[in-house]
Design a protein around this motif. Sequence first.
Motif, PDB file in Angstrom:
ATOM      1  N   THR A  67      46.068  52.525  74.571  1.00  0.00           N
ATOM      2  CA  THR A  67      46.867  53.365  73.679  1.00  0.00           C
ATOM      3  C   THR A  67      48.225  52.707  73.458  1.00  0.00           C
ATOM      4  O   THR A  67      48.877  52.285  74.411  1.00  0.00           O
ATOM      5  N   THR A 118      51.792  52.655  70.480  1.00  0.00           N
ATOM      6  CA  THR A 118      52.467  53.193  69.305  1.00  0.00           C
ATOM      7  C   THR A 118      52.763  52.061  68.326  1.00  0.00           C
ATOM      8  O   THR A 118      52.777  50.888  68.701  1.00  0.00           O
ATOM      9  N   ASP A 119      53.009  52.441  67.072  1.00  0.00           N
ATOM     10  CA  ASP A 119      53.287  51.446  66.048  1.00  0.00           C
ATOM     11  C   ASP A 119      54.108  52.080  64.938  1.00  0.00           C
ATOM     12  O   ASP A 119      54.039  53.293  64.715  1.00  0.00           O
ATOM     13  N   GLU A 142      54.188  51.722  60.995  1.00  0.00           N
ATOM     14  CA  GLU A 142      53.227  51.195  60.040  1.00  0.00           C
ATOM     15  C   GLU A 142      53.846  50.514  58.830  1.00  0.00           C
ATOM     16  O   GLU A 142      54.965  50.818  58.427  1.00  0.00           O
ATOM     17  N   ALA A 190      38.569  54.635  67.258  1.00  0.00           N
ATOM     18  CA  ALA A 190      39.934  54.962  67.679  1.00  0.00           C
ATOM     19  C   ALA A 190      40.325  56.334  67.162  1.00  0.00           C
ATOM     20  O   ALA A 190      39.723  56.868  66.226  1.00  0.00           O
ATOM     21  N   ARG A 191      41.359  56.860  67.792  1.00  0.00           N
ATOM     22  CA  ARG A 191      42.012  58.087  67.337  1.00  0.00           C
ATOM     23  C   ARG A 191      43.426  57.680  66.955  1.00  0.00           C
ATOM     24  O   ARG A 191      44.119  57.011  67.731  1.00  0.00           O
ATOM     25  N   ILE A 192      43.839  58.060  65.745  1.00  0.00           N
ATOM     26  CA  ILE A 192      45.194  57.751  65.285  1.00  0.00           C
ATOM     27  C   ILE A 192      45.957  59.064  65.193  1.00  0.00           C
ATOM     28  O   ILE A 192      45.593  59.951  64.414  1.00  0.00           O
ATOM     29  N   THR A 203      52.928  55.967  64.475  1.00  0.00           N
ATOM     30  CA  THR A 203      51.591  56.358  64.897  1.00  0.00           C
ATOM     31  C   THR A 203      51.354  56.010  66.357  1.00  0.00           C
ATOM     32  O   THR A 203      52.067  55.195  66.940  1.00  0.00           O
ATOM     33  N   GLU A 204      50.320  56.641  66.910  1.00  0.00           N
ATOM     34  CA  GLU A 204      49.850  56.300  68.250  1.00  0.00           C
ATOM     35  C   GLU A 204      48.345  56.072  68.143  1.00  0.00           C
ATOM     36  O   GLU A 204      47.609  56.975  67.745  1.00  0.00           O
ATOM     37  N   TRP A 205      47.931  54.854  68.464  1.00  0.00           N
ATOM     38  CA  TRP A 205      46.530  54.459  68.374  1.00  0.00           C
ATOM     39  C   TRP A 205      45.901  54.514  69.758  1.00  0.00           C
ATOM     40  O   TRP A 205      46.374  53.843  70.678  1.00  0.00           O
ATOM     41  N   THR A 206      44.822  55.291  69.907  1.00  0.00           N
ATOM     42  CA  THR A 206      44.041  55.300  71.136  1.00  0.00           C
ATOM     43  C   THR A 206      42.696  54.672  70.788  1.00  0.00           C
ATOM     44  O   THR A 206      41.849  55.307  70.144  1.00  0.00           O
ATOM     45  N   VAL A 207      42.532  53.428  71.181  1.00  0.00           N
ATOM     46  CA  VAL A 207      41.309  52.682  70.879  1.00  0.00           C
ATOM     47  C   VAL A 207      40.360  52.819  72.059  1.00  0.00           C
ATOM     48  O   VAL A 207      40.717  52.494  73.189  1.00  0.00           O
TER      49      VAL A 207
END
Length: 115
Positions: A56, A58-59, A61, A73-75, A101-105
Amino acid sequence: MSVLPAGSGADAAALPLVHSALPASDVVSGAPTAAAETLAEIADVEVGVWEMTPGTATDTEADEVFVVLSGRARIAFLDPALPAIEVGPGSVVRLAEGMRTEWTVTETLRKIYVA
């Protein structure tokens, strides 16, 4: 530098990518790595392949549209606050410049992006 000259093709799902650790300040959990390769630059538009391993992070964009080739993934949208989305093969997503955003891959995610 583009790796896809005019009149050529490539298998985006199999394109080798060189991964690097994400900045520690962006990692929320796990030890995700990411990689990107520009396929083409057309006018002011970049087309490329991006990949992130499980974890997980953050980014902030860029303005882009992407299509997921593989993985899951969940964004979560932190700013602006929007409902989270689940993405997988075939998902098409539009992101706007400056979104947080927070990406949980959960399965290594590979996408084709246009930005």
